[in-house]
Design an enzyme around this catalytic site. Structure first.
Site, mmCIF file in Angstrom:
data_model
loop_
_atom_site.group_PDB
_atom_site.id
_atom_site.type_symbol
_atom_site.label_atom_id
_atom_site.label_comp_id
_atom_site.label_asym_id
_atom_site.label_seq_id
_atom_site.Cartn_x
_atom_site.Cartn_y
_atom_site.Cartn_z
ATOM 1 N N TYR A 131 0.838 -1.227 -0.011
ATOM 2 C CA TYR A 131 0.137 0.017 0.180
ATOM 3 C C TYR A 131 0.893 1.405 0.029
ATOM 4 C CZ TYR A 131 -4.277 -2.826 0.746
ATOM 5 O OH TYR A 131 -5.169 -3.802 0.593
ATOM 6 N N LYS B 146 3.606 -15.035 5.469
ATOM 7 C CA LYS B 146 3.967 -15.873 4.270
ATOM 8 C C LYS B 146 5.518 -16.249 4.096
ATOM 9 C CE LYS B 146 2.523 -18.684 0.616
ATOM 10 N NZ LYS B 146 1.851 -20.185 1.229
ATOM 11 N N ASP C 75 -2.482 -18.272 3.819
ATOM 12 C CA ASP C 75 -3.484 -19.083 3.040
ATOM 13 C C ASP C 75 -4.125 -20.060 3.979
ATOM 14 O OD1 ASP C 75 -0.903 -20.040 3.137
ATOM 15 O OD2 ASP C 75 -0.938 -20.950 1.139
ATOM 16 N N ASP D 57 -6.065 -6.779 5.375
ATOM 17 C CA ASP D 57 -7.330 -6.256 4.739
ATOM 18 C C ASP D 57 -8.303 -7.576 4.241
ATOM 19 O OD1 ASP D 57 -8.960 -4.718 3.324
ATOM 20 O OD2 ASP D 57 -7.505 -3.743 1.700
ATOM 21 N N ASP E 204 -12.079 -8.747 5.609
ATOM 22 C CA ASP E 204 -13.158 -8.800 4.640
ATOM 23 C C ASP E 204 -13.844 -10.151 4.881
ATOM 24 O OD1 ASP E 204 -12.634 -6.045 4.422
ATOM 25 O OD2 ASP E 204 -12.570 -6.219 1.997
#
Length: 361
Positions: free
Chosen positions: A144, A194, A233, A257, A261
């Site tokens: 971002y 990750k 994941d 993010d 969601d």
């Protein structure tokens, strides 16, 4: 719901509470006014609220060429105690001169933590919620930072993006997450990363957050907090299979993010999920849902996430009684199930849901 004041920015001498309102785009113009009415209903449980209407968003950009006017930033910094942000309709294509105002606000005000509680409503007050977790998202870095390039090489167009992870940002979001975990019953923190693939960037995030309890100034404060890790994941998979294993989750910007969601599906709708963008000196509530152009102007937007975001904002400032009143009122409306917007399989309007909440405040 989130019941802990992460930091108390309130003062005993404060006679008024100046709140910046930035509805921005889409249904933000419908749900932020609802949150304002809910705050006004709290009476003496908070200092007298004063509201300042401010501009930002795609519509502002189309009119002025600027998505985040400097005046908005200046007023928030110099005049406001806190703020509420609605939603933004950022285009999915590149538009010259445009940049997301909410991303820019987080950086301008150093709101480095996005705190997103995801909590279901138990059938009866006092019962344990089936889902009760908090996603703590680092708010200023990762992809971002928006440093992207497009070049032409032997394979045609080549797009590249810089992913920034710093020790400083990782440490302070880690400390925020540990504070939240320490204040909760389970005292459990899961680090999302990750690093099996992104060993440098995610490796730094993971190592820095894990190292927070060993900082000299911490002095054993977080010894009661248990630490776990999940690859991002795997975390998404387990979030849907066994959400009860999670308490507080801390993640870099992009992962946080996506996870928060996705977690909204566990409780029925994005229209229920609140958040605050928090720094050391300022806090801004923000419902997690987007601008929802498909229902804009129809009067059926769910105002509950914005009201819950107002409660989070007040709680962060230390006004727990007022925050509890808003949270309990929202829980009562959901629990009764008679006055719900279409996203929750109901037929009620935004105004009808708001009035149902106000009756319980």
């Amino acid at each position: 719901m989130f019941r802990v004041a992460t930091r108390s920015l309130s003062t005993a001498s404060r006679q008024s509470l100046k709140i910046g309102l930035i509805p921005a785009d889409g249904i933000g113009k419908e749900v932020i006014p609802a949150a304002r009415q809910a705050i006004e209903a709290l009476g003496s449980d908070i200092p007298k609220p004063e509201f300042v209407n401010l501009s930002a968003g795609w519509e502002t950009f189309t009119k002025t060429g600027v998505a985040l006017p400097q005046e908005t930033v200046d007023v928030l910094r110099s005049e406001c105690d806190c703020a509420l942000f609605g939603s933004v309709s950022s285009p999915s294509r590149k538009v010259v001169g445009y940049s997301s105002p909410i991303v820019a606000l987080r950086k301008e005000l150093d709101l480095y933590a996005n705190i997103r509680p995801v909590t279901s409503v138990a059938p009866k007050p006092g019962q344990k919620a089936a889902v009760d977790l908090i996603v703590v998202r680092e708010n200023t870095e990762c992809l971002y930072v928006k440093q992207e390039t497009l070049t032409v090489g032997e394979n045609g167009k080549e797009a590249r993006a810089t992913r920034l992870i710093t020790e400083r940002a990782s440490r302070r979001i880690g400390q925020m997450a540990f504070e939240l975990a320490l204040a909760r019953h389970r005292k459990h923190l899961t680090i999302i990363h990750k690093s099996n693939v992104l060993s440098v960037t995610d490796g730094l995030f993971r190592e820095t957050v894990r190292g927070v309890p060993s900082l000299p100034e911490v002095n054993g404060k977080y010894n009661e907090v248990t630490i776990a890790e999940q690859l991002v994941d795997s975390a998404v998979y387990r979030l849907f299979r066994e959400p009860e294993i999670f308490d507080v989750m801390v993640a870099p910007n992009l992962y946080g993010d996506i996870i928060s969601d996705a977690a909204a599906a566990l409780v029925g709708s994005l229209g229920l999920i609140p958040s605050v963008n928090a720094g050391d000196n300022f806090v801004m509530g923000e419902p997690v849902h987007g601008s929802a152009p498909d229902i804009e102007g129809k009067g059926i937007a769910n105002p509950l996430a914005s009201i819950r975001s107002a409660a989070l904002m007040l709680r962060h400032l230390g006004y727990t009684t007022g925050a509890d009143r808003l949270d309990n009122a929202v829980d009562g409306v959901i629990r009764e199930g008679k006055t719900l917007t279409p996203d929750l399989k109901g037929t009620s309007t935004t105004e009808e849901v708001l009035q149902a909440v106000l009756k319980r405040v």
